[in-house]
Design an enzyme around this catalytic site. Structure first.
Site, PDB file in Angstrom:
ATOM      1  N   GLU A   1     -16.948 -23.951  18.544  1.00  0.00           N
ATOM      2  CA  GLU A   1     -16.204 -22.953  19.316  1.00  0.00           C
ATOM      3  C   GLU A   1     -14.974 -23.516  20.019  1.00  0.00           C
ATOM      4  OE1 GLU A   1     -19.214 -22.589  23.154  1.00  0.00           O
ATOM      5  OE2 GLU A   1     -18.017 -20.873  22.635  1.00  0.00           O
TER       6      GLU A   1
ATOM      7  N   GLU B   1     -27.181 -25.749  19.678  1.00  0.00           N
ATOM      8  CA  GLU B   1     -26.245 -25.597  20.793  1.00  0.00           C
ATOM      9  C   GLU B   1     -25.081 -26.591  20.654  1.00  0.00           C
ATOM     10  OE1 GLU B   1     -25.556 -23.529  22.890  1.00  0.00           O
ATOM     11  OE2 GLU B   1     -24.478 -24.556  24.474  1.00  0.00           O
TER      12      GLU B   1
ATOM     13  N   ASN C   1     -11.814  -0.644  29.175  1.00  0.00           N
ATOM     14  CA  ASN C   1     -12.663  -1.747  28.730  1.00  0.00           C
ATOM     15  C   ASN C   1     -13.806  -1.122  27.950  1.00  0.00           C
ATOM     16  OD1 ASN C   1     -14.423  -3.950  28.496  1.00  0.00           O
ATOM     17  ND2 ASN C   1     -15.238  -3.632  30.558  1.00  0.00           N
TER      18      ASN C   1
ATOM     19  N   HIS D   1     -34.586 -29.128   1.990  1.00  0.00           N
ATOM     20  CA  HIS D   1     -34.763 -27.817   1.350  1.00  0.00           C
ATOM     21  C   HIS D   1     -33.424 -27.129   1.062  1.00  0.00           C
ATOM     22  CE1 HIS D   1     -39.050 -28.053   1.789  1.00  0.00           C
ATOM     23  NE2 HIS D   1     -38.902 -28.389   3.067  1.00  0.00           N
TER      24      HIS D   1
ATOM     25  N   LYS E   1     -15.127 -15.086  27.441  1.00  0.00           N
ATOM     26  CA  LYS E   1     -16.293 -15.601  28.161  1.00  0.00           C
ATOM     27  C   LYS E   1     -17.431 -14.583  28.158  1.00  0.00           C
ATOM     28  CE  LYS E   1     -18.458 -18.461  30.893  1.00  0.00           C
ATOM     29  NZ  LYS E   1     -19.068 -19.599  30.188  1.00  0.00           N
TER      30      LYS E   1
ATOM     31  N   TRP F   1      -9.314  -8.244  24.903  1.00  0.00           N
ATOM     32  CA  TRP F   1      -9.933  -8.944  23.769  1.00  0.00           C
ATOM     33  C   TRP F   1      -9.966  -7.904  22.646  1.00  0.00           C
ATOM     34  CZ3 TRP F   1     -14.334  -8.613  20.596  1.00  0.00           C
ATOM     35  CH2 TRP F   1     -14.614  -9.768  19.847  1.00  0.00           C
TER      36      TRP F   1
ATOM     37  N   ARG G   1     -12.571 -12.447  30.223  1.00  0.00           N
ATOM     38  CA  ARG G   1     -13.074 -11.318  29.435  1.00  0.00           C
ATOM     39  C   ARG G   1     -12.230 -11.070  28.187  1.00  0.00           C
ATOM     40  NH1 ARG G   1     -16.576  -8.462  32.819  1.00  0.00           N
ATOM     41  NH2 ARG G   1     -16.507  -6.673  31.444  1.00  0.00           N
TER      42      ARG G   1
ATOM     43  N   CYS H   1     -12.566  -7.060  27.403  1.00  0.00           N
ATOM     44  CA  CYS H   1     -11.420  -6.772  28.244  1.00  0.00           C
ATOM     45  C   CYS H   1     -11.796  -6.701  29.722  1.00  0.00           C
ATOM     46  CB  CYS H   1     -10.743  -5.472  27.867  1.00  0.00           C
ATOM     47  SG  CYS H   1     -10.474  -5.271  26.116  1.00  0.00           S
TER      48      CYS H   1
HETATM   49  O1  M6R Z   1     -23.094 -14.248  29.467  1.00  0.00           O
HETATM   50  P1  M6R Z   1     -24.113 -14.498  28.389  1.00  0.00           P
HETATM   51  O2  M6R Z   1     -24.975 -15.676  28.698  1.00  0.00           O
HETATM   52  O3  M6R Z   1     -24.939 -13.299  28.080  1.00  0.00           O
HETATM   53  O4  M6R Z   1     -23.273 -14.839  27.099  1.00  0.00           O
HETATM   54  C1  M6R Z   1     -23.902 -14.957  25.847  1.00  0.00           C
HETATM   55  C2  M6R Z   1     -22.990 -15.651  24.850  1.00  0.00           C
HETATM   56  O5  M6R Z   1     -21.862 -14.875  24.596  1.00  0.00           O
HETATM   57  C3  M6R Z   1     -22.544 -17.020  25.356  1.00  0.00           C
HETATM   58  O6  M6R Z   1     -23.660 -17.808  25.658  1.00  0.00           O
HETATM   59  C4  M6R Z   1     -21.674 -17.736  24.332  1.00  0.00           C
HETATM   60  O7  M6R Z   1     -22.391 -17.989  23.163  1.00  0.00           O
HETATM   61  C5  M6R Z   1     -21.169 -19.034  24.971  1.00  0.00           C
HETATM   62  N1  M6R Z   1     -19.993 -18.773  25.727  1.00  0.00           N
HETATM   63  C6  M6R Z   1     -20.901 -20.097  23.995  1.00  0.00           C
HETATM   64  O8  M6R Z   1     -20.585 -21.291  24.645  1.00  0.00           O
END
Ligand code: M6R
Length: 598
Positions: free
Chosen positions: A480, A473, A98, A496, A593, A74, A27, A2
């Site tokens: 996502e 990645e 928050n 495996h 984010k 959130w 957020r 949030c």
């Molecule tokens: O702000 P951060 O790099 O600590 O965030 C970590 C993860 O939440 C972030 O990398 C998340 O996996 C990505 N938004 C995915 O694309």
């Protein structure tokens, strides 16, 4: 998670609060709300969904009000609903939070046993408890102190009382900054959202309690607090000519990587190298820590360090490290935390934990104003500029670049690399932007892959060695933003177990750099084709095309630049596939984010 905002003693509250809230929307965007405040009156409006929806509901100008507190949510405790949207308010109190109040069930038992209604959310519980307490405690500061003493968890609150027209701010674990300009006071979970409004700033510390009455700010627990001049960030919140932030941010990679590399090529490292030398004298290993995409950067770093240095390296999910026993007195590890936002709660808590055990820490972050920077011994910046799309793209490749540079410094200090090798590797890093520009110009493969994915039920990413983390990645990016089922596998692991997943409705994407493992990965592709699976290969070398196998030929890679070269096409295919699916690319469902809850 949030985001919270407060504007005290100002005008144009509707425009300002919506502007700040939309900058905090990264957020969380499950619901949003505002309480306008003045002359002992509170007017609260909430909406399920994004700030744009709240904006439509704010029909009046609210010129008669002098203050506002607001929230973008959130959901953690309690479903996404108007009832659970903040602010929680009545005519006397309004509050936004928050964070998470861990002991809310105990609070319900102790203070709200008489309550008939089912209270779903932790913060609604706090609101109702505060109301109960206010029946017995008149003095607002005593009331807030009492509230603080019974709360367990990580949080930041803004609480407004209409009878005294005071706003209180409390911080324990979640970020909160206060800014000032003339007689107006501003609060925000992220200071950069206040850019155009403030001249001075103070980042609240855990345990801080502030009172704002009219425009006067009192620090109730700490008299030595000083506001510092605020430097506007250069970050822009605009999509420019692009349809989404994500695609804009993918295209920005050559330039932000160039800027980041410039920084790491300059004299800065003379300073840093000395500090690093000292740290390395008492250390025998590095532990890389992160979450999500940042964790994939950690995994890539492990390959770099194992290749170019003799230092022991391991990786930890921040959310796991926090609960591990790291009391090993013989280990002199340096912990390296990677976080775009510098605010991810799991990473921040892991950093605090490691610090409390006496270990040294380095933070690699894109947010130099963030809490992690204030906690770590040393900060290494990435210069990705503001990343708005929830899917991390340019922040990831800038993290890789910072890590590659760190690795080369360690290699030199530990005498694993001679100066010729070091200079050659540095040159490889400087050449990355031009290789990525070439990839941006090759768009002939995208439609074909989008079509293949459209008829698939799942997509697996397969790779070996230093591009294996890139497979993870690539898979995270695809799932996502498009919600397609996807996983990443180490090529050698397929036999495996995972190969059982292969059938004609599955697409496998193989990352196959031209190195000593090239033929091994080719064999993986053959094994998948033999079982009716569809295969897409990214490589700088053709394997000799085969039925059902679609090849994309990439610029020639070196060991150090391969993770960058294989990342970008995967970002692009995720983006274009999600575009085709019509998902909400910059704000995918259920995500935010910055994950500022545990
Ligand atoms: O702000 P951060 O790099 O600590 O965030 C970590 C993860 O939440 C972030 O990398 C998340 O996996 C990505 N938004 C995915 O694309």
């Amino acid at each position: 998670m949030c985001g919270i905002v407060g504007i005290i003693n100002s005008n144009e509250l509707k425009v300002k609060s919506l502007n700040i809230l939309s900058k905090l929307e990264y957020r969380g965007y499950d619901s949003a709300g505002v309480s306008f405040l003045s002359n002992k009156k509170i007017k609260t409006i909430t909406e399920v969904g994004k700030i744009s929806k709240l904006s439509k509901s704010l029909t009046s100008t609210y010129d008669n009000f002098h203050s506002v507190i607001g929230h973008t949510r959130w959901a953690t405790h309690g479903v996404v609903s108007k009832n659970n949207a903040h602010p929680f308010s009545d005519q006397k109190i309004s509050l936004v939070c928050n964070g998470i109040i861990e002991n809310y069930k105990d609070l319900q038992k102790k203070y709200l046993a008489h309550y008939k209604k089912n209270i779903e959310s932790d913060v609604e519980t706090v609101f109702l408890v505060l109301k109960e307490l206010s029946k017995k405690i008149n003095d607002k500061y005593k009331l807030i102190k009492k509230l603080k003493s019974i709360l367990r968890g990580n949080y930041a609150f803004l609480i407004y009382f209409s009878d005294t027209e005071e706003t209180y701010a409390l911080k324990a674990g979640s970020p909160l900054s206060i800014g000032k300009k003339m007689n107006s006071v501003y609060f925000s979970s992220d200071p950069s959202a206040l850019d155009e409004y403030i001249y001075e700033i103070y980042h609240l510390h855990d345990g801080d309690v502030l009172r704002v009455s009219k425009s006067e700010v009192s620090f109730l627990n700490n008299n030595k607090v000083k506001f510092l001049p605020y430097q506007q960030s250069t970050n822009k919140f605009s999509k420019g000519d692009f349809k989404h932030f994500m695609i804009k941010e993918i295209h920005e990679q050559p330039i932000v990587l160039k800027n980041t590399q410039k920084y790491y090529d300059k004299d800065y490292f003379v300073d840093f190298r000395d500090k690093l030398k000292d740290l390395l004298q008492e250390s025998n290993s590095f532990v890389f820590v992160g979450c999500g995409t940042a964790y994939h950067a950690c995994l890539t770093a492990k390959y770099y360090f194992e290749k170019f240095t003799s230092i022991n390296v391991s990786c930890e999910y921040a959310s796991e490290l926090r609960y591990k026993n790291i009391n090993n007195k013989n280990s002199k590890a340096i912990y390296i935390f990677i976080s775009q936002s510098g605010e991810t709660m799991d990473t921040l808590m892991a950093l605090k934990y490691v610090k409390s055990k006496g270990f040294n820490s380095i933070v690699i972050t894109n947010s130099l104003e963030s809490t992690m920077v204030r906690e770590a011994n040393i900060t290494l910046p990435t210069f990705a500029m503001k990343e708005i799309g929830v899917a991390s793209t340019k922040a990831f490749t800038c993290q890789l670049l910072a890590l590659a540079n760190l690795c080369l410094e360690v290699g030199v200090i530990n005498k694993n690399l001679n100066s010729k090798e070091y200079l050659k590797l540095k040159k490889d890093l400087r050449n990355i932007p031009s290789k990525l520009n070439k990839i941006l110009k090759m768009d002939n493969y995208l439609d074909k892959i989008v079509n293949l994915l459209s008829s698939a039920k799942a997509c697996y990413f397969i790779a070996r060695n230093n591009v294996f983390p890139i497979a993870l990645e690539g898979s995270l990016k695809l799932k996502e933003i498009s919600y397609m089922h996807s996983e990443g596998f180490a090529g050698g692991e397929m036999k495996h177990g995972p190969i059982a997943l292969i059938d004609k409705e599955v697409v496998s994407i193989c990352l196959n750099p031209n190195n000593e493992l090239f033929e091994k990965s080719n064999s993986n592709c053959e094994e998948i084709l033999a079982r009716g699976g569809k295969v897409i290969v990214f490589s700088s070398k053709t394997s000799g095309s085969k039925k059902n196998l679609f090849e994309v030929i990439l610029p020639k890679e070196t060991y150090i630049d391969a993770p960058f070269i294989y990342t970008m096409p995967l970002q692009l295919i995720s983006y274009y596939y999600a575009l085709n699916e019509g998902t909400d690319i910059d704000q995918p469902r259920n995500l935010a984010k910055s994950v500022t809850v545990e």
